[in-house]
Write an enzyme that holds these catalytic residues in place. Structure first.
Site, PDB file in Angstrom:
ATOM      1  N   ILE A 684      67.340  74.659  69.002  1.00  0.00           N
ATOM      2  CA  ILE A 684      66.453  75.549  68.228  1.00  0.00           C
ATOM      3  C   ILE A 684      67.160  76.219  67.065  1.00  0.00           C
ATOM      4  CG2 ILE A 684      64.874  76.024  70.132  1.00  0.00           C
ATOM      5  CD1 ILE A 684      66.357  78.576  70.696  1.00  0.00           C
ATOM      6  N   GLY A 685      68.445  75.981  66.881  1.00  0.00           N
ATOM      7  CA  GLY A 685      69.134  76.580  65.750  1.00  0.00           C
ATOM      8  C   GLY A 685      70.617  76.294  65.792  1.00  0.00           C
ATOM      9  N   VAL A 692      72.384  76.663  69.159  1.00  0.00           N
ATOM     10  CA  VAL A 692      71.545  77.430  70.082  1.00  0.00           C
ATOM     11  C   VAL A 692      70.480  76.497  70.653  1.00  0.00           C
ATOM     12  CG1 VAL A 692      70.023  79.413  70.368  1.00  0.00           C
ATOM     13  CG2 VAL A 692      71.918  79.522  68.736  1.00  0.00           C
ATOM     14  N   ASP A 814      77.012  90.643  59.623  1.00  0.00           N
ATOM     15  CA  ASP A 814      76.348  89.394  59.196  1.00  0.00           C
ATOM     16  C   ASP A 814      74.831  89.533  59.295  1.00  0.00           C
ATOM     17  OD1 ASP A 814      76.225  86.842  58.186  1.00  0.00           O
ATOM     18  OD2 ASP A 814      76.518  85.853  60.103  1.00  0.00           O
TER      19      ASP A 814
END
Length: 1002
Positions: A684-685, A692, A814
């Site tokens: 998903i990322g 992830v 970040d």
């Protein structure tokens, strides 16, 4: 035979035709009026006197000349007549005044209106004849007054209306007329009043009209007109008393010659695009109203004294409004010398600074004093207390400090008191309770402390009361029940204690009740269910106990219910608002339950089972329990045996905040199984240090989706990122932070080191996906303005917590859209703390530099030259993120090159440009939802054509635009180049909350 020889017989023919027509049709005014009556709808039978048995001069609305008994005036106003304008009107050839205002006539303006004279007959007779018509025939026009205002006429004004040269008054206001205003209207050299306001005219306003020297009244407000005022306007309109060009797009400078129009009494140029310096108004001794709001006007280089001093020569001045412009500098002390007749003084939403001038108390007739939205500092002058006629005192959104003067004893007429969003401190003055007519009281977002004065809750006329965002303590008294008119009560973010009084149901008009983030205790009173109009109820983050009252099911208009983070127990009600799970927030109440599995999952509460068990079921349960225990023992034996086979140097998992039911020492095999061997469909990322995945874990015999961040340990400093994230999150708890469930530091099936973090799964992905959908058709829908503002406030809440409520403070390092995750209710959560820093002490802070600098575009300038990690660095990143969310462009966009950056781009735009820069779709829901329909009690769409719609719609657009501009200003304040010039996260949060409050109040 030549053409010339035809002129004599032609003239004879015309004279004969005219004589026949006078004796035939034109003289028969009765026939014309009866024909008119037969062609219109008359719902109230107002024309019942119009019949053949009486003389026309006795008919309702008809006036005749004394000599000829011809109809001279026809006045039929406010009768609800409807239909097209009948052509029979045009046979009333002696008509001098026609007033059909305030009816419902529709269709286009008939061309024949321009021929209400003998000219009509001659034109008809001459259609098939040769030769020319003498221009002298235009002198036969007799119409002086034409008033068709407040109807439903459409189309354009025929250019032939320029032939009505006898007109003194032309009023077509509040219709649906459109297109350009014909330049031929400049031929109406006898015109004294021209009223074309509230239509849909567009294009440049004809300069020829500014040359009609007889004009005394000119109003074209609320159209779509453009153009500039001619430099000679003050000379060409010497008789002008009222100039109203408001709510258009006129631009350019306001000519200095306007001061020569010494007869001017009212000037209204609000909501246009005028710019530059203001002219001086020294010659305007008759001026009573000067409204120049919402333009781009600015201060003179020499300051503001000249302008305000010029107005001291206007002794009749009652209204002065220059709000929402670009004035800077101080207000001169000479404003105390303005006319003592002044009733409204408004300079709000500029950039005035310094202190509020002493002597303002001399303006004894002031009814409204509006200084909000500037940069005024220091204390509120005490002599304001002498303005005993004040109805509105608005000083909010400044930088005023000190105590609120105890000056309200004389304010017997005060209706609005707005002092919110300042730096006022100390106690709330007790004299406020003497303002018995007070309707709006807002002191939120200050530094007030102490208790709320006795008697505030006995001000029965209040509709809005907000003390949110202070440090007030004490209890909410039972006398609150006397506030039957109250609609909005906001005491959130204070230190209030005690029980919520059951008498609160006396506030029968309440729409919003905000008591969140206090220390209220005891049960939720069941009497809240009697507040039938309630739309928002927020009691979150208190110490409330007991069950949720089932009476809340009766609140059929409730849109938002937030009871999260209390100590509530028992079963959640099942009906009413509780059937719409998106409206209810209950998380943070560990002892709440629901028998419905889906409801329990959605509300993040446990599942409960009701009813007694039979003996057989009990026995079955006992057998299952014994069997389960045996299986569990065997499983434990297998697990121990398996663990012994693993390598001796295997590291154990580090648990952060284990979810109930998930093992604290989660293994590589558990993660591999949950992610289906790290299948691509579960990816998903990805980030700077790994990937992830979505993992489905079996927890308490129920499948639960969690996010698994797998570190790519081949990358430099990935292990360092893992440790940083664990350290940053192991002791933090906040609803707007991604919850870290547990971690795994183990060995994979190849014998390599494996590290992963198991986190809360976010259904709606990250913010980047919503800001920049790759596929507009299948991707997520556009986030509205209010959605974005709510997300920004969620982010600010989390960052405020990390910076100000954690010990030691946490610096994220970040912050960007990809690290903002959205749950199923679109609540934002900050994740990815791989670069986070703990500011353990000042000594450590001085020694920690940023080896990992975050993401390009969001990195503060000081980090690029070896700056230390700091909370103000996070503030810079938040400012960039805020600008990106509302302008819709990444800081790395191609547009930002050659020295241009996102913040410089935003800073260079004025308020109108900011509104144009954002997506129009952001305001769709706001514009619809802020235009109330009086007929339905609901909301209406753009097709609604009632009279107030356009004004309300424009107002909602303007207010939304002001809110967008305010958000951009917060973003710029956070993204200041110098760290010392930036806001703190707490200050940014308060400003965004105030903007949302303003937006919702509209």
């Amino acid at each position: 035979m030549t053409t010339t020889t035809l002129h004599i017989p032609l003239a004879i023919f015309l004279l004969i035709s005219i004589q026949i027509h006078f004796h035939g049709v034109l003289c028969d005014d009765k026939y014309a009026l009866l024909s008119f009556k037969s062609q219109v709808s008359d719902p109230h039978n107002s024309l019942s006197s119009w019949n053949s048995n009486s003389t026309i001069c006795s008919w309702h609305g008809v006036s005749c000349s004394n000599n000829t008994n011809r109809v001279q005036s026809l006045s039929l106003t406010q009768l609800d007549l409807s239909g097209n304008l009948p052509c029979s009107l045009f046979n009333l050839t002696s008509l001098q005044s026609l007033d059909l205002s305030c009816n419902a006539f529709h269709g286009h303006l008939p061309l024949e209106l321009s021929n209400l004279s003998l000219l009509n007959v001659i034109k008809l007779a001459a259609n098939n004849l040769s030769g020319t018509l003498p221009s002298q025939f235009s002198l036969l026009h007799q119409l002086h007054v034409l008033d068709l205002s407040l109807n439903k006429l459409s189309g354009q004004i025929p250019p032939e209306f320029g032939n009505l040269t006898s007109l003194n008054i032309l009023s077509l206001a509040r219709n649906y007329l459109s297109r350009e205003i014909p330049t031929e209207l400049g031929n109406l050299h006898n015109l004294s009043q021209l009223q074309l306001s509230e239509n849909y005219f567009s294009g440049d306003f004809p300069i020829s009209i500014f040359n009609i020297s007889s004009l005394t009244f000119l109003s074209v407000t609320q159209n779509q007109l453009s153009g500039k005022l001619p430099p000679h306007i003050g000379h060409s309109l010497p008789n002008l008393r009222r100039l109203d060009l408001a709510n258009n797009s006129f631009g350019g400078l306001i000519p200095f010659s306007i001061s020569n129009a010494s007869s001017l009494e009212e000037i209204d140029l609000t909501h246009n695009e005028f710019h530059g310096y203001l002219p001086l108004f020294s010659n305007m001794s008759n001026l009573t109203r000067l409204v120049l709001s919402n333009n781009h006007l600015s201060s003179r280089p020499s300051g503001n004294s000249e302008f305000f001093d010029s107005l001291t020569n206007s002794p009749k001045l009652k209204i002065l409004m220059i709000n929402s412009n670009q004035f800077v500098g101080e207000l001169p002390k000479t404003i105390a010398n303005l006319s003592t007749t002044l009733e409204q003084f408004c300079v709000s939403y500029n950039s005035f600074s310094g202190s509020i001038p002493l002597g303002i108390g001399k303006l004894q007739n002031l009814v409204s004093l509006s200084l909000e939205g500037n940069h005024f500092t220091r204390e509120i002058p005490r002599d304001i207390g002498s303005l005993n006629k004040l109805v509105n005192l608005d000083l909010h959104k400044n930088q005023l400090s000190g105590e609120i003067p105890d000056m309200f004893g004389n304010f017997t007429q005060l209706f609005i008191l707005a002092l919110h969003n300042n730096n006022l401190f100390a106690r709330i003055p007790s004299s406020i309770v003497q303002c018995q007519r007070l309707n709006y009281l807002n002191l939120q977002m200050n530094k007030l402390h102490g208790t709320i004065p006795d008697g505030i809750f006995r001000l029965s006329g209040l509709t809005i009361l907000s003390f949110a965002g202070n440090t007030l303590h004490g209890s909410l008294p039972s006398e609150v029940n006397s506030m039957q008119q109250l609609q909005y009560l906001d005491l959130s973010n204070n230190l209030m204690t005690g029980h919520i009084p059951k008498e609160i149901d006396g506030c029968t008009g309440l729409l919003m009740l905000q008591l969140s983030r206090n220390n209220f205790s005891g049960p939720i009173p069941s009497t809240l269910g009697n507040l039938e109009s309630l739309e928002t109820l927020d009691l979150s983050s208190n110490n409330l106990t007991g069950p949720i009252p089932s009476t809340l099911e009766k609140l059929r208009f409730l849109v938002k219910l937030n009871l999260s983070f209390n100590h509530l127990v028992g079963e959640v009600p099942q009906k009413g608002v509780f059937m719409n799970l998106t409206q209810v927030t209950l998380q943070g109440n560990s002892k709440l339950c629901s028998p419905n599995k889906e409801v329990a999952e959605r509300l993040r509460i446990i599942r409960c089972v009701k009813g007694k068990r039979h003996d057989t079921r009990f026995l079955l349960s006992l057998i299952l329990a014994v069997t389960g225990a045996s299986v569990l023992c065997f499983s434990i034996f297998c697990l121990v045996w398996k663990r012994k086979k693993e390598k001796k140097d295997e590291k154990t998992s580090f648990s952060i905040s284990p979810l109930k039911g998930i093992p604290q020492n989660i293994s590589f095999s558990d993660i591999r199984r949950a992610t289906n061997n790290f299948a691509s469909e579960n990816l998903i990322g990805s980030g700077g240090f790994g990937f992830v995945y979505k993992g489905v874990f079996s927890i308490n015999q129920r499948e639960t989706s969690l996010a698994v961040k797998v570190l790519d340990l081949k990358l430099s400093k990935a292990s360092q990122s893992f440790v940083a994230e664990c350290e940053a999150l192991k002791n933090v708890r906040h609803r707007n932070l991604v919850k870290l469930i547990t971690s795994c530091s183990s060995i994979d099936h190849k014998g390599d080191e494996f590290k992963a973090l198991v986190m809360q799964f976010m259904t709606n992905g990250n913010l980047d996906r919503w800001l920049y959908p790759k596929d507009e058709e299948s991707g997520p829908s556009t986030l509205s303005f209010l959605h974005r503002l709510n997300i920004a406030i969620d982010i600010a809440h989390a960052m405020d917590y990390l910076h100000h409520d954690c010990d030691p403070p946490v610096v994220h390092c970040d912050l960007k859209p990809g690290n903002v995750l959205l749950d199923e209710t679109m609540v934002a959560h900050i994740g990815d703390f791989g670069l986070a820093r703990l500011l353990l002490s000042q000594d450590l802070l001085e020694s920690v530099t940023l080896g990992l600098k975050g993401t390009i575009g969001y990195i503060p300038p000081e980090y690029g030259v070896g700056g230390k990690a700091s909370t103000l660095g996070d503030v810079y990143s938040f400012g960039i993120l805020l600008l990106e969310m509302f302008i819709g462009k990444r800081p790395t966009d191609e547009k930002f090159k050659d020295g241009l950056s996102l913040e410089k781009f935003a800073a260079a735009m004025d308020e109108n440009q900011i509104v144009n820069a954002v997506e129009a779709k952001l305001f769709n829901d706001f514009e619809w939802s802020t235009t109330p329909s009086s007929s339905t009690g609901g909301f209406r769409s753009e097709e609604d054509s009632s009279d107030n719609y356009d004004g309300s719609f424009r107002l909602s657009q303007r207010k939304a635009g002001e809110c967008v501009a305010a958000v951009i200003r917060v973003g710029l304040s956070c993204a200041a180049e110098m760290p010392t010039n930036r806001l703190t996260m707490r200050e940014a949060l308060k400003k965004l909350q105030a903007i949302r409050q303003t937006l919702l109040a509209v």
